[in-house]
Design a protein around this motif. Structure first.
Motif, PDB file in Angstrom:
ATOM      1  N   SER A 176      16.465  63.443  48.887  1.00 11.46           N
ATOM      2  CA  SER A 176      15.624  62.785  49.899  1.00 11.46           C
ATOM      3  C   SER A 176      14.221  62.569  49.350  1.00 11.46           C
ATOM      4  CB  SER A 176      15.516  63.661  51.150  1.00 11.46           C
ATOM      5  OG  SER A 176      16.629  63.478  51.951  1.00 11.46           O
ATOM      6  N   GLU A 177      13.699  63.630  48.768  1.00  7.61           N
ATOM      7  CA  GLU A 177      12.351  63.526  48.220  1.00  7.61           C
ATOM      8  C   GLU A 177      12.323  62.549  47.035  1.00  7.61           C
ATOM      9  OE1 GLU A 177      10.530  67.259  47.017  1.00  7.61           O
ATOM     10  OE2 GLU A 177       8.974  66.131  45.939  1.00  7.61           O
ATOM     11  N   ILE A 179      14.210  60.035  46.400  1.00  7.65           N
ATOM     12  CA  ILE A 179      14.351  58.642  46.837  1.00  7.65           C
ATOM     13  C   ILE A 179      13.025  58.130  47.417  1.00  7.65           C
ATOM     14  CG2 ILE A 179      15.490  57.129  48.526  1.00  7.65           C
ATOM     15  CD1 ILE A 179      18.004  58.966  48.113  1.00  7.65           C
ATOM     16  N   ASP A 180      12.377  58.960  48.229  1.00 11.77           N
ATOM     17  CA  ASP A 180      11.077  58.545  48.784  1.00 11.77           C
ATOM     18  C   ASP A 180      10.087  58.250  47.662  1.00 11.77           C
ATOM     19  OD1 ASP A 180      12.023  58.797  51.331  1.00 11.77           O
ATOM     20  OD2 ASP A 180      11.164  60.791  51.679  1.00 11.77           O
ATOM     21  N   LYS A 183      10.911  55.064  45.771  1.00  8.24           N
ATOM     22  CA  LYS A 183      10.522  53.847  46.502  1.00  8.24           C
ATOM     23  C   LYS A 183       9.021  53.588  46.387  1.00  8.24           C
ATOM     24  CE  LYS A 183      14.210  53.804  49.988  1.00  8.24           C
ATOM     25  NZ  LYS A 183      14.474  54.128  51.417  1.00  8.24           N
ATOM     26  N   GLU A 184       8.272  54.682  46.422  1.00  8.77           N
ATOM     27  CA  GLU A 184       6.825  54.517  46.233  1.00  8.77           C
ATOM     28  C   GLU A 184       6.501  53.879  44.885  1.00  8.77           C
ATOM     29  OE1 GLU A 184       5.054  58.378  46.674  1.00  8.77           O
ATOM     30  OE2 GLU A 184       5.792  58.554  48.742  1.00  8.77           O
ATOM     31  N   THR A 188      14.292  50.102  43.847  1.00 11.77           N
ATOM     32  CA  THR A 188      15.301  49.837  44.860  1.00 11.77           C
ATOM     33  C   THR A 188      16.391  50.878  44.649  1.00 11.77           C
ATOM     34  OG1 THR A 188      14.790  47.498  44.708  1.00 11.77           O
ATOM     35  CG2 THR A 188      16.846  48.092  45.813  1.00 11.77           C
ATOM     36  N   GLU A 224      22.650  61.692  55.193  1.00  8.82           N
ATOM     37  CA  GLU A 224      21.184  61.706  55.225  1.00  8.82           C
ATOM     38  C   GLU A 224      20.608  60.939  54.021  1.00  8.82           C
ATOM     39  OE1 GLU A 224      17.641  64.972  54.970  1.00  8.82           O
ATOM     40  OE2 GLU A 224      19.701  65.699  55.097  1.00  8.82           O
ATOM     41  N   VAL A 225      21.248  61.104  52.888  1.00  5.18           N
ATOM     42  CA  VAL A 225      20.819  60.396  51.683  1.00  5.18           C
ATOM     43  C   VAL A 225      21.158  58.912  51.791  1.00  5.18           C
ATOM     44  CG1 VAL A 225      21.259  60.142  49.201  1.00  5.18           C
ATOM     45  CG2 VAL A 225      20.918  62.430  50.180  1.00  5.18           C
ATOM     46  N   GLU A 227      21.457  57.004  54.263  1.00  9.69           N
ATOM     47  CA  GLU A 227      20.598  56.305  55.219  1.00  9.69           C
ATOM     48  C   GLU A 227      19.352  55.701  54.562  1.00  9.69           C
ATOM     49  OE1 GLU A 227      18.942  58.736  58.467  1.00  9.69           O
ATOM     50  OE2 GLU A 227      20.891  58.286  59.409  1.00  9.69           O
ATOM     51  N   LYS A 228      18.908  56.336  53.508  1.00 10.93           N
ATOM     52  CA  LYS A 228      17.680  55.887  52.846  1.00 10.93           C
ATOM     53  C   LYS A 228      17.936  54.794  51.815  1.00 10.93           C
ATOM     54  CE  LYS A 228      15.264  60.343  53.012  1.00 10.93           C
ATOM     55  NZ  LYS A 228      13.821  60.035  53.139  1.00 10.93           N
ATOM     56  N   CYS A 229      19.213  54.421  51.617  1.00 10.85           N
ATOM     57  CA  CYS A 229      19.556  53.556  50.480  1.00 10.85           C
ATOM     58  C   CYS A 229      20.226  52.269  50.930  1.00 10.85           C
ATOM     59  CB  CYS A 229      20.548  54.261  49.553  1.00 10.85           C
ATOM     60  SG  CYS A 229      20.054  55.901  49.028  1.00 10.85           S
TER      61      CYS A 229
END
Lengths: 264, 264
Positions: A176-177, A179-180, A183-184, A188, A224-225, A227-229
């Motif tokens: 999660s961290e 991926i965040d 993205k910063e 992609t 949860e992962v 969802e971010k992708c």
């Protein structure tokens, strides 16, 4: 010095380094067997703390032994003692204990690259090592090992990676961290999913900075992962699914080929 | 009938079918464990000779059991007897013995297809099963298993193939002969080689009828076989090589994608 007793302190420590993650963590050392991994570790510039060579091993691999002698303390052990330490049926008689690199702070460095593999809960050591080897071979520039992944410094991962683990930049950190933060840094991020409605591998032009998440062999990428992708689907014609390492191979190939032109 | 003794004739036979190729060959039967493989074998229309279900298995998988009961003799065994037969640490308690199909005469049928995988001396059962699964998933239409390959009917191959072995047409035959016959049927045959001067995967448009040979994990494609083939190279950027199953995955992907347009 020839070690002749299975109870010798170094013999006991070596045995436990191979089999117990908690000992590896406590000592900050990994353990690996075989002349190939020993040479790869040296070539990659890892700090080898010590090596054990069986009497047979020193006869068969004199070059590796003299390489090791230039770099660390080398103990000779009887074949019987070596066999009592080894996890292999027909060991070559070469054991190294080397310093585990703390790669946990490396995410920023990894994110300076363009093509990254992220692994979510890849529990099988053979799969994990194979994926690292495949990623390096096909031009992926870094890996992130999320929680639930096998210990990358276990002997089985090292063996399956054929030394790639010594070279490919990777770090262990919550996906999660990761991926965040990716993205910063304008990445992609895709999750490989068994979902026919997702974007199809082969149709997609990956952006310059792309990370792909491969999930657990049985359960895929966690919700949860995912969802971010963005969702990525490998079009499957027969069978129900691909083995996770095979899926990783196909994805690394497509991701890595983007810039093959630069490598010719 | 409940089997309560490990020495029961059927229990002994089942144990040997799992562990001994010569018993499988003599009886003309394969053996597999788990509800997934049992269901896949039934779905694929294979003839199941008999099944063993542990008491625990019959509680947990009533649907699979009733499916099996419609198709073959089902014996119930105590959990202890099942455990004495099983090769798995945590078995589901479902065992089937099914008829091995004689696929040795099938080469002509396989050559009616367009995309074929040929395996030269792939000795690792897990790799062989994974390659069959990958091939089916990515649209390869048949496989040829040359001499020196693992027994395709071994439990480990069946498990790694996740049932693909029940569906993908394959035959075991000398690769030299298979290649000659494939060429007669207008196939172009490539051998995957670690040879940077060979034609590169990704640059190449595969002809409509193409076979690719994947070699042994350690030694690659044998010289005698390679001589009969065009050479194909997967461009490697880092690492020295790909694991054979990863190489097969990338090649099957490229070979199978040729006609993705038809499948959309």
């Amino acid at each position: 010095m020839l070690i002749t007793s299975r109870k010798n302190e170094t013999a006991v420590k070596s045995r436990r380094l191979l089999s117990e993650k908690k000992i590896r963590d406590r000592e900050g050392l990994f353990a690996a067997e075989g002349f190939k991994l020993a040479e790869e570790a040296l070539k990659a510039g890892l700090e080898i703390e010590y090596a054990l060579i069986s009497e047979e091993g020193s006869e068969k691999f004199p070059q590796t032994v003299s390489l090791l002698e230039k770099n660390c303390t080398v103990f000779t052990v009887t074949n019987e003692v070596y066999q009592s330490i080894s996890e292999q049926k027909s060991p070559q008689g070469i054991f190294i204990a080397g310093k585990i690199l703390d790669k946990s702070v490396n995410l920023d460095k990894i994110l300076e690259n363009d093509k990254i593999l992220m692994l979510d809960c890849v529990q099988d050591s053979g799969n994990l090592g194979t994926m690292i080897r495949t990623a390096e071979a096909l031009g992926i520039e870094g890996a992130v090992l999320g929680s639930g992944c096998a210990d990358p410094w276990s002997p089985k991962v090292l063996r399956a990676s054929m030394g790639s683990i010594f070279r490919l930049p990777f770090c262990g950190i919550s996906l999660s961290e990761a991926i965040d933060r990716a993205k910063e840094k304008d990445f992609t991020v895709y999750a490989a999913m068994l979902d026919g409605t997702a974007q199809r591998l082969g149709d997609l032009d990956f952006p310059k900075k792309t990370a792909v998440v491969i999930g657990n062999e049985g359960h895929g990428v966690g919700a949860e992962v995912a969802e971010k992708c963005g969702k990525l689907y490998i079009p499957i014609k027969g069978a129900e699914s691909l083995n996770a390492a095979a899926a990783a191979a196909v994805i690394c190939w497509e991701l890595g080929r983007n810039d093959t032109s630069q490598n010719r």
